[in-house]
Design an enzyme around this catalytic site. Sequence first.
Site: not given
Length: 558
Positions: A320-322, A330-331
Site C-alpha cells: 500500500e501507499h506509504a 504502490a508509490d
Amino acid sequence: MKFKNNKYLTNPPWLRAYQTRISFVYSLHTTYHQTRFACAKSVSRQTSIAGRVVFWLCFRFRAFDVCCFRLLSHYLVGLLAVVWLTRTNGCQSRSCRSLARMIEYTERYFRGLDLWSLGVDEAFINATVRGSQNYYLYSLSDECERCPYTRVQEIKGGANPPVVNNVFKLGIARKLSLKVLDRNVGKYAFDNESFVCQFSDQNLGEFGVYDIGIEEGNRVACTLETAKEPVNIYLPFITIALIAAALYVLFKLLQHGVHLVQRSRTPSEPQLSPNSPTISVQATGVPQKTRLRSLDTFRGIAIMLMIFVNSGGGDYWWIEHATWNGLHVADLVFPWFLFIMGVCIPISLRSQLGRNVPRYEILKNVAVRSLKLFLIGLCLNSINGPTVADLRLFGVLQRFGVAYFVVSAIHLYCYQENDQLQHPLARSHADILRLWKHWVIVGTIVFVYLLVIFFVPVPNCPSGYFGPGGKHLMLLYPNCTGGITGYIDRQVLGIRHLYQHPTARYMYDAMPFDPEGPFGCLPTIFQLNSKISVVQPSGIVLMLMLILVKQMRRMKLM
C-alpha cells in the site's frame, strides 16, 4: 439501477461453458460468482449516478473484472477471491474453506475466542491482572514517526475474583511498542510520563493470541507471552507463485508439443539453387506504423501493478501507499505513468507536426484529452456517492490532465530543431539545447514552488514544514498537515473538497489532505517535463537534480 436480474451477473455466457467441469474448478467459479454478486449488490446501493453509469458500462462491455477485482483470468480471480475473502473473514462456503487451508487458515476457536472474528492484521490480546488496581495499555506503531503513545485499552483489576481477564483486538500490521501505565493520562502518553512496564519493538502476528500478565506485589511485574502462534500471511504469495509457475511450465510444454506436431505435418520446402528464378514481392507503399515495444511492455507492467494495488494488494503494508515518509510498491505507479506520458508526448506531437497539422489544432486536441481526463477523474471520485458539496475535485487523473496540458503546450510552442551544432560538447547535449526554453519555463515554476514551500509562513505553523501534522513531533503542529501545500489546497478548494481519507489521517490523527491537490501540480509539471529529456543521457543529470531536491525536502522534515 438494479443488477440482481442481470443475465450477465446471474448466468453469464462464459460461466455456462465451465459449469460441467470438475468440482474443484466449479467451486472456484461459485466463489467468484458469489463475490461478483456481492460487489454488484453493494454498488447498486450507491447514490452516485455517475458511479452507476460507470459500473453499468463495465457490465455492458463485460469488463466487470476491471471494475471489481481488475483481473482478466477467471481461474486466477477465483483463487484470489478466496484469498481476499479469507483475509476479510468472508469465507463461508465449504469449498472456500477447503481452499483456505492452502492459503491462510486458522482454527475458529481458541480458549473460547472466535479467531474468525479478527480482521486483516489483527490479533487478540488477553491482559490478566493479579491485583485490584486498574491499568492502561498504550501503544506506538513503528509507522508513526516521532509520535506519542496512544491509549488502547483499560485493563481492569479486581479483588473478587483475584484474576480478571481483559480480552481485546489489536492491529499488528507493523512493529508495536507497548507501555502499561497505572493511571489514565489521556489519549496520548508522552515520553515524560512514568510507566509500569514497557515492551519495545514487538513483532505480533495475524490471528495470534498474546497474553499480557500484570502481577502486583512489592514491585509490579509484567510479562508478554505468545499463547497461540500467528499464521504466515505470505502463504498466498507462495501459493499463487507456485500455481503461476506450474501454468507457465505447462503452457511452454504444450507450445513446444504443438510446434513439433506442426513441423512433422508441414512438408519441407525445396531449397532453391543460386540459379533458380526468384519471385520478388513489391511493397504496397502503405507506411507501416511501428510501436515502441519497450514502452508498451513497461506500460503493461505499470497497469498490472496498478490493478493489483487498486484491488487492495492483499492489505500488505509494504504494498500500500506509504503513510507519509518512505517508498512502497504502490508509490511507484504514479511516477511510472508520468514517465510513460513524458516519453509519448514528444513522439505524438512531432509526428503530428511532421504531417503539417496546425499547432492550434494539436493544442485543441490536447485540451480535449486533458478535459476528458479531468471529467473521468470526477466521475471516479463520485462512485462512492458523495454530494456536490463534498465531492473531491482533484485526483490522480485530474493531475495527469493538468500536467499533460501544460507540458504539451510548452513542448508544442517551445521545441526547436537545431541541426547546426558543430562542437562535440554541444552535440552531446543537444537534447538540453533543443529544450532550453522548456527548462527556463519549468525551472521558473520549480523555483517559485521551492520559494513558497521553504519560506512562506503558514498560520500557526513554521516555514518549511512538510510533515503530516496531527500527533507528529509530539503534537507540536497538530493543524499543519502538509505544511504550505495543504494550507493552499484548503484555501483554494475548501477542506470538504479534499481527500477525506488519507492514511496519515488515521495514523497521525491528522487533517484531511489531498496528495493530488492543485498546488502539488507544480512539481508534477517539472517531473513530467523531465521525462521528455530523460531518454537522452544528459536528461539523467536533470533527474538526479530532482532527486536531490526531494532529498533536501526530507532532510528539512527530519
